[in-house]
Structure formats: C-alpha cells, structure tokens
Design an enzyme around this catalytic site. Structure first.
Site, PDB file in Angstrom:
ATOM      1  N   ASP A   1       2.928   2.730  -3.229  1.00 49.02           N
ATOM      2  CA  ASP A   1       2.404   3.720  -4.183  1.00 49.02           C
ATOM      3  C   ASP A   1       1.865   4.959  -3.472  1.00 49.02           C
ATOM      4  OD1 ASP A   1      -0.800   3.708  -4.336  1.00 49.02           O
ATOM      5  OD2 ASP A   1      -0.167   1.654  -3.991  1.00 49.02           O
ATOM      6  N   GLN A   2       1.353   4.817  -2.239  1.00 49.11           N
ATOM      7  CA  GLN A   2       0.801   5.976  -1.534  1.00 49.11           C
ATOM      8  C   GLN A   2       1.845   7.056  -1.272  1.00 49.11           C
ATOM      9  OE1 GLN A   2      -0.677   4.148   1.997  1.00 49.11           O
ATOM     10  NE2 GLN A   2      -2.530   3.357   1.044  1.00 49.11           N
TER      11      GLN A   2
ATOM     12  N   HIS B   1      -0.322   0.423 -10.087  1.00 45.61           N
ATOM     13  CA  HIS B   1      -0.537   1.654  -9.331  1.00 45.61           C
ATOM     14  C   HIS B   1       0.763   2.435  -9.176  1.00 45.61           C
ATOM     15  CE1 HIS B   1      -4.743   1.252  -8.369  1.00 45.61           C
ATOM     16  NE2 HIS B   1      -4.555   0.027  -7.919  1.00 45.61           N
TER      17      HIS B   1
ATOM     18  N   HIS C   1       0.831  -1.207   0.000  1.00 46.22           N
ATOM     19  CA  HIS C   1       0.000   0.000   0.000  1.00 46.22           C
ATOM     20  C   HIS C   1       0.866   1.257   0.000  1.00 46.22           C
ATOM     21  CE1 HIS C   1      -3.738  -2.101   0.309  1.00 46.22           C
ATOM     22  NE2 HIS C   1      -3.533  -2.557   1.525  1.00 46.22           N
TER      23      HIS C   1
END
Length: 359
Positions: free
Chosen positions: A300-301, A323, A297
């Site tokens: 890419d965040q 992503h 997670h």
C-alpha cells in the site's frame, strides 16, 4: 472543494494523511469528514495524525480549519508552493515517525529545494512500519523510481514514551518518477536483518531475537545475516540512547528478479525475544510463499508514488487489504490515476506528475 468521507474503506489515519498530501499536490481545497469514525473508542485525529497534517500544511504554506485532537472534521486549503528547507517536528507521543514521514514525502519530492526533516516520536511499534522497513525495503524501491532520499536513526524510540528521532534528507525530483515493474517473484538470494534492543543487554535480547529468527530460516536451508545491536547508555547504537527499554527485529530478502520484501516486529511486554524471532521469520516466509513481489507494507505504501509516476507500474501483493483499497480510492479521486486489480496483481497507470516549482 474535494469532499472525502473518512469513514469509508479502512476508515483509518491513512485516509487522513493521503487526502491532505494529495490535496496539496493537486492544489484543491479539501473537506474531510467522519475522520477515523470506525476507530472506537478513540475516533478522530490522534496526535500522530494531527502532527502529520500540520507538517504538510507547513510545507505547502496551507491552512487548516478545525484541526485539533479528537476532531472528526477538518478543512484544508493548500498553498501554491511547496517549500523545502529544514523542519523539526515532534509528535509529542510514541506516535509513528515513519507514518508522518510518509505523509510529507510526496510533497518533499516536488518542493522548490532540498528538504531536511528531524522527526521525534516512536520508531518501533505495532500497526506501523519500522524505520528499518523504510530504510532497507521501501526507500531502495523508491530510489529505483528516481527518488533521492536518505533516512537515518538518531535515537531509537518505543511505546509508551517515544522520544525517538530520525533525520531525513529529500532532494526534489528533476523529472517524473519512473514506474515500478515487479511481476516475477523469483528466488531469494540473500536474507539480511537487524535485531535492536535498548537498555536490555543483560538479557541478551538482540542475540536471542537474531538466533531464533536465523534458526527458523536455516531450518528451511536459507542462510541469513542478522546484525545484533545493543543500545546502551554507555555505548549507544546511534547518536543518543533510547529513553526506555525496547526492542525491534527487522528482516528483508532480495530475490533474483530484483524484488525486495521485508517483515518486522516490535517488542512489547510479555512478548519474548524468541516469539519475535519466530514471527518475523514466519511472516517473511509466508510472503515469499504467496508469490508476492512486494510485502504487505510496501503493497500500500508504494501506491501514491506509482500513481504520480509516468506510465504503468505493476506488482503482485500478498493480499488485498483495506489499506490498499483506501489508497487506490485516494489516487483515483485526487489524481485521476487508472488502477486495475486482477486477483493479487495491481496495475497503476501514473499521471507523470510534474510541478514547475520542482525544476
């Protein structure tokens, strides 16, 4: 006007949110076409995407054209000032509150005053990070970069009814974000987690998820603390009980080199507590085994924030995903950030973004 084809790369809602958010920061008009064209049988804007871009437009006093449910093309004309203050947004479905929050967060960091958001929708579902993931993994990493963010759960919310609520406080930055350097995975020193279930206490769902997850970690000689939480009408875990039954398990680990990595899973019909416990434990173990310094997670965040920071950020990702490719494309296109990828190591040279209204 910057033109973006939303069918490229992942073709997902991430492109929609990033394009509007970054357009607002660079104050360039945006034309976005082929929105979620690959997401059949329901392409175009869904409720969570529409509400997110409306929220961004409200923050920067911008204007949207063509923005409606199912729309495949929009135009966005950002305003010149990002206004902090109090905002209340309701997605109206079980759409992800965390994804809406991640869309408005870059703007709030450069607002003219502190922001307080109240967001209603889904808190725990597949294909989106849980609120626990943000609270215990992403936000602590952003705080290391200089951000001041507080995220609280007011009421849990699950698929299909949603109606969960989160409250967020964000203070504007006084200086550019610092880069994030996590190049050595290290060894895990602590495992912690939260096992939440709503209106399911009689089936011991929280304890069963926690027990199974703990058992799988202890078999590898790791010790772990997982707090079982029961959200009931008589004794809600948060300010208000959920409007329906549901469950979620989140686990995170810290290493001796300062890495934070997490894994989570939401409940679903015919998905047993034991399956959730095993899946979360296995996912985090695989991430640690991969030698990554961020989880799937955060990989890419963190990209938009690294691109806005001053200097080189560097971290190792578990795998190269669509992503990640999408977000690298976005920050290169809108910000002119320099990105490098060697195997599974990402390096991003941020632009040291400053905004006079955030002084």
């Amino acid at each position: 006007m910057i033109e973006i084809d939303g069918s490229r790369k992942s073709g997902s809602g991430t492109i929609v949110r990033d394009a509007v958010s970054l357009s607002a920061l660079v104050m360039e008009d945006l034309s976005l076409i082929n929105i979620r064209a690959k997401r059949l049988p329901k392409p175009g804007l869904r409720a969570q995407h529409l509400r997110a871009i409306e929220a961004m437009a409200e923050l920067c006093r911008g204007r949207l054209e063509g923005a409606s449910l199912g729309a495949g093309e929009i135009r966005f004309f950002p305003g010149r000032t990002i206004r902090g203050g109090s905002y209340d947004w309701n997605i109206g479905t079980a759409g992800s509150t965390t994804m809406l929050f991640l869309g408005v967060l870059p703007l709030a960091l450069y607002a003219d005053r502190p922001s307080r958001f109240r967001i209603t929708g889904g808190l725990f579902q597949d294909f989106a990070p849980s609120v626990y993931s943000l609270q215990h993994v992403l936000i602590p990493l952003l705080k290391r970069m200089g951000a001041d963010i507080d995220l609280r759960i007011l009421r849990p919310g699950y698929v299909p009814r949603g109606q969960g609520e989160i409250a967020v406080d964000v203070k504007p930055l006084r200086r550019p974000l610092a880069p994030l350097t996590l190049t050595e995975p290290g060894k895990p020193t602590a495992f912690q987690g939260v096992a939440l279930s709503s209106l399911l206490q009689e089936r011991r769902v929280s304890d069963r998820m926690a027990d199974e997850c703990r058992k799988n970690l202890e078999a590898r000689e790791y010790s772990v603390r997982i707090d079982p939480l029961y959200d009931t009408e008589a004794s809600p875990a948060y300010e208000q009980p959920a409007v329906q039954g549901g469950a979620a398990l989140a686990l995170w680990a810290e290493t001796d080199t300062g890495c934070l990595l997490g894994a989570d899973c939401a409940g679903a019909p015919r998905r047993s507590s034991e399956f959730i416990g095993r899946k979360v434990a296995r996912t985090l173990m695989e991430t640690l085994k991969s030698g990554a310094t961020v989880d799937v997670h955060v990989a890419d965040q963190i990209i938009p924030f690294a691109a806005l920071a001053e200097g080189w950020s560097s971290f190792r990702i578990p795998e190269v995903t669509d992503h990640i490719d999408s977000r690298l494309w976005m920050v290169e296109t809108f910000l002119g950030a320099r990105t490098e990828r060697s195997n599974r190591t990402l390096r991003i040279r941020g632009i040291g973004y400053r905004r006079s209204s955030a002084s």
